[in-house]
Motif scaffolding. Structure first.
Motif, PDB file in Angstrom:
ATOM      1  N   LEU A  79      -8.578  -7.031  -1.079  1.00 62.89           N
ATOM      2  CA  LEU A  79      -7.289  -7.361  -0.788  1.00 62.89           C
ATOM      3  C   LEU A  79      -7.261  -8.518  -0.072  1.00 62.89           C
ATOM      4  N   ARG A  83      -5.111 -11.608  -2.426  1.00 61.93           N
ATOM      5  CA  ARG A  83      -4.026 -12.302  -1.592  1.00 61.93           C
ATOM      6  C   ARG A  83      -4.159 -14.071  -1.545  1.00 61.93           C
ATOM      7  N   LEU A  86      -3.187 -15.214  -4.879  1.00 67.14           N
ATOM      8  CA  LEU A  86      -1.776 -15.320  -5.184  1.00 67.14           C
ATOM      9  C   LEU A  86      -1.292 -16.395  -4.318  1.00 67.14           C
ATOM     10  N   ARG A  87      -1.603 -16.669  -3.106  1.00 64.76           N
ATOM     11  CA  ARG A  87      -1.193 -17.765  -2.134  1.00 64.76           C
ATOM     12  C   ARG A  87      -1.491 -19.199  -2.913  1.00 64.76           C
ATOM     13  N   PHE A 110      -4.505  -4.082  -6.047  1.00 58.83           N
ATOM     14  CA  PHE A 110      -3.860  -4.742  -4.831  1.00 58.83           C
ATOM     15  C   PHE A 110      -2.623  -3.811  -4.058  1.00 58.83           C
ATOM     16  N   ILE A 114      -3.189  -2.411  -0.232  1.00 61.30           N
ATOM     17  CA  ILE A 114      -2.101  -2.665   0.738  1.00 61.30           C
ATOM     18  C   ILE A 114      -1.727  -1.344   1.464  1.00 61.30           C
ATOM     19  N   ALA A 128       2.692  -8.731   1.899  1.00 69.05           N
ATOM     20  CA  ALA A 128       2.028  -8.426   0.663  1.00 69.05           C
ATOM     21  C   ALA A 128       2.636  -7.926  -0.535  1.00 69.05           C
ATOM     22  N   ARG A 129       3.448  -7.004  -0.338  1.00 72.94           N
ATOM     23  CA  ARG A 129       4.111  -6.515  -1.642  1.00 72.94           C
ATOM     24  C   ARG A 129       5.034  -7.634  -2.074  1.00 72.94           C
ATOM     25  N   LEU A 131       4.477 -10.820  -2.174  1.00 79.21           N
ATOM     26  CA  LEU A 131       3.577 -11.752  -2.687  1.00 79.21           C
ATOM     27  C   LEU A 131       3.216 -11.229  -4.128  1.00 79.21           C
ATOM     28  N   ALA A 132       2.773  -9.947  -4.249  1.00 78.71           N
ATOM     29  CA  ALA A 132       2.636  -9.355  -5.274  1.00 78.71           C
ATOM     30  C   ALA A 132       3.338  -9.520  -6.488  1.00 78.71           C
TER      31      ALA A 132
END
Length: 138
Positions: A79, A83, A86-87, A110, A114, A128-129, A131-132
């Motif tokens: 996780l 993250r 993705l960031r 992922f 979460i 987080a969702r 960002l996904a």
């Protein structure tokens, strides 16, 4: 005292659990690199160097539980890693390649992480969702 992954997981970080697991694994496999002392010509260490390295019951159970601790902690670190990727601007194809799975499997992993790890923090789970994004392939 009962040896459980939960008890050891509270006691060890991923790094310390992996280090202890490696130590016990090497001892159990008969790897003499950890218990060999340089021979200065004295025969007093000869029997020590050739001694059995079989683990006792407590150590064997600790080895087993630590394997589970390391597996769980490593799985949970996905996780954090996803993250961060993705960031940092990675797309799902790149993340999937790093995990050795398809983009859809990476996205599912992922989202599953979460749900397991952030279920008590609604704001963090929502972030987080977001960002996904949407599931790859759709």
């Amino acid at each position: 005292m009962s040896i459980t992954p939960e008890a050891l997981g509270a006691e060890f970080t991923l790094t310390t659990a992996a280090t202890r697991l490696d130590f016990l694994s090497r001892r159990d496999n008969g790897d003499t690199a950890l218990n060999t002392v340089q021979d200065d010509g004295e025969d007093s260490w000869a029997s020590f160097k050739d001694a059995s390295t079989q683990l006792d019951v407590h150590e064997s159970l600790e080895l087993l539980a630590l394997g589970e601790v390391v597996a769980r902690k490593a799985h949970d670190s996905r996780l954090v890693g996803i993250r961060a990727a993705l960031r940092g601007g990675a797309d799902w194809e790149q993340i999937a390649q790093a995990l050795g799975v398809t983009a859809e499997q990476a996205w599912d992993t992922f989202l599953g992480s979460i749900d397991r790890q952030l279920d008590d923090d609604a704001a963090a789970a929502a972030a987080a969702r977001e960002l996904a994004g949407t599931r790859p392939g759709r």
